[in-house]
Write an enzyme that holds these catalytic residues in place. Structure first.
Site, PDB file in Angstrom:
ATOM      1  N   SER A   1     -10.235   0.490   6.717  1.00 10.34           N
ATOM      2  CA  SER A   1      -9.578   0.660   5.424  1.00 10.34           C
ATOM      3  C   SER A   1      -9.173  -0.621   4.720  1.00 10.34           C
ATOM      4  CB  SER A   1      -8.345   1.556   5.565  1.00 10.34           C
ATOM      5  OG  SER A   1      -8.733   2.874   5.864  1.00 10.34           O
TER       6      SER A   1
ATOM      7  N   LYS B   1       0.828  -1.204   0.000  1.00 10.55           N
ATOM      8  CA  LYS B   1       0.000   0.000   0.000  1.00 10.55           C
ATOM      9  C   LYS B   1       0.866   1.259   0.000  1.00 10.55           C
ATOM     10  CE  LYS B   1      -3.796   2.020   2.738  1.00 10.55           C
ATOM     11  NZ  LYS B   1      -4.682   1.788   3.901  1.00 10.55           N
TER      12      LYS B   1
ATOM     13  N   SER C   1      -9.080   3.025   2.804  1.00  6.73           N
ATOM     14  CA  SER C   1      -7.987   3.597   2.045  1.00  6.73           C
ATOM     15  C   SER C   1      -7.141   2.570   1.296  1.00  6.73           C
ATOM     16  CB  SER C   1      -7.092   4.408   2.989  1.00  6.73           C
ATOM     17  OG  SER C   1      -6.551   3.601   4.006  1.00  6.73           O
TER      18      SER C   1
END
Length: 487
Positions: free
Chosen positions: A177, A78, A153
């Site tokens: 997320s 990520k 996210s």
């Protein structure tokens, strides 16, 4: 004939062990899919083909007897997670050229396990929102229907896994997320117990809300990646729970949690918001499957209610105060600037009082559900949301409130620190994924994973694919996001 991306992460590793594939071949296959579909689904901010090929060659050189369960398998990191020598933008134009000098601990462990990262996946700016639509990459889109968001996210990570670009990916979860994108994209998104996965080597612990965790298509893949991530590190602010004998993969393969008492609720916790019937239906299906597996499912009140929201939002405002060079503040998105402005107004006394009151509510909530081994509820209040829906009013305050109402469940379990997983149990009337949230007691990740695997088995498996899975390139995808060839 199955293509390499049709295999789960563990199946890919097994093929490598048998010599049917090399890591180099597997990585080249994955890079071709990234080139064809990565921008279509908005999966990556930065792709690192040369580093991936180098890592694949190194993985192939390791003797078979020295390899772990995921050795040589492609993955992705990520863009919020520090990765040495690789551009890491934190989803923000303010950090468009930032290259960290160190790896996050979790990245070190992923590399040491022989997994091969293809690059950095799309995220929301500074991890502040539950959608991934910024200025540094195309928006993360749901591979099941490109008009819809892949969430955030960890939206790019979910898009990459759901589109078959990588079989598993690292993400992080500070308020849902991992679990939100998993629910939207038909995946398993696992938030570990607080302290199980290191947040180092830098950072304050952020009140214990965020943690790294795995995203995947099967519970065993997710458990295998959790084993890679869950390495104790000295100096962490939270004591890690004790890992089960044989690791979480062994627990998932056995899928034997024993008879449990599972508390079910559908009332939202952070907003007084109607819940979509498809989300309730998914919980009903999960409850029926769990009952058939021998568990007792009982109705319980939610551990917390909307009164917790004003306390949680204070923490979220303060968490947005990531250091940003003053001259680059103007590069931030309107929502990020709003959250930071509100965070700057929070005094130390107000923050301390909010933390204290929130902990008091957590204690009361734990007592309400003390007789339950697990909790079952919807992951989201609605099954999907279009790209651009949260920002449609061009009002960041309205955007933030829409997010609260869309996701009124997940963040509570960041506050409690309990392990929590979104599982793709349901579908909408038009066939899109709908997740349910299964949450365990703090430190009891093993029982949660065993139950998730049992539920997966009784559901006849969850490794299903959108039509775009078979698309050779973006030209084979219709404008509505549905591929011309069936999954």
């Amino acid at each position: 004939m199955a293509e390499p991306h049709d295999l789960t992460a563990l199946e890919q590793a097994a093929a490598l062990t048998r010599g049917e594939l090399s890591s180099v071949e597997l990585v080249e296959h994955s890079l071709r899919r990234v080139a064809a579909l990565g921008d279509t689904v908005g999966a990556f901010v930065t792709v690192t083909p040369d580093l991936a090929r180098q890592a694949a060659r190194a993985a192939d050189a390791v003797p078979v007897e020295e390899r772990g369960p995921l050795h040589g398998v492609p993955t992705a990191i990520k863009d919020l997670t520090l990765t040495a020598g690789v551009r890491t933008t934190f989803g923000s134009a303010a950090f468009i050229d930032f290259v960290p000098p160190v790896d996050a601990d979790v990245v070190r462990f992923i590399k040491a396990a022989g997994l091969v990262s293809l690059g950095k996946t799309t995220t929301s700016e500074l991890g502040c929102s539950l959608y991934s639509e910024g200025r540094v990459a195309p928006p993360a889109r749901n591979p099941w229907q490109l008009a819809y968001t892949a969430g955030g996210s960890s939206g790019g990570a979910a898009a990459a896994v759901a589109a078959g670009l990588v079989p598993v990916a690292q993400g992080s979860d500070g308020g849902g997320s991992l679990r939100i994108p998993a629910s939207l994209c038909g995946l398993i998104g696992y938030k570990p117990s607080r302290g199980l996965v290191s947040g180092g080597p830098v950072g304050s612990g952020a009140f214990g809300l965020p943690t790294s965790g795995p995203l995947g298509r099967t519970v065993t893949d997710v458990a295998a990646l959790l084993d890679v991530m869950a390495v104790p590190v000295p100096g962490e602010p939270y004591l890690p729970p004790v890992a089960p004998s044989g690791g979480y993969l062994a627990v998932a393969r056995r899928a034997e949690p024993g008879p449990l008492r599972i508390g079910r609720f559908t009332a939202p916790m952070l907003a007084d918001e109607p819940v979509h019937p498809d989300c309730v239906a998914a919980v009903d299906r999960a409850a029926a499957l769990l009952t058939a597996a021998g568990h007792e499912v009982v109705e319980v009140p939610p551990p917390l209610g909307p009164a917790a929201w004003p306390l949680f939002e204070i923490l979220w405002y303060v968490l947005a105060l990531t250091p940003v060079p003053p001259q680059l503040e103007g590069e931030l998105l309107p929502l990020t600037r709003l959250l930071r402005a509100r965070g700057a107004e929070v005094s130390a006394g107000t923050l301390a009082a909010a933390l204290g009151e929130l902990q008091a509510q957590v204690r009361l909530g734990a007592r309400r559900t003390a007789g339950c081994d697990l909790l079952l509820c919807p992951t989201l209040a609605a099954p999907q949301a279009p790209v651009g829906w949260f920002t449609a009013d061009a009002d960041p305050a309205a955007d933030f409130d829409r997010q609260r109402r869309f996701s009124p469940y997940c963040a509570i379990f960041n506050v409690t620190g309990d392990p929590s997983v979104s599982l793709p149990v349901g579908t909408t009337t038009d066939g899109l994924p709908v997740g349910v949230l299964l949450t365990g007691r703090y430190g009891d990740d093993a029982r949660l994973i065993a139950t998730a695997a049992q539920l997966e088995n009784s559901s006849d498996g969850w490794d299903r694919h959108p039509a775009i899975w078979r698309a050779a390139d973006s030209a084979n995808v219709n404008g509505d996001g549905v591929g011309r060839s069936a999954a």
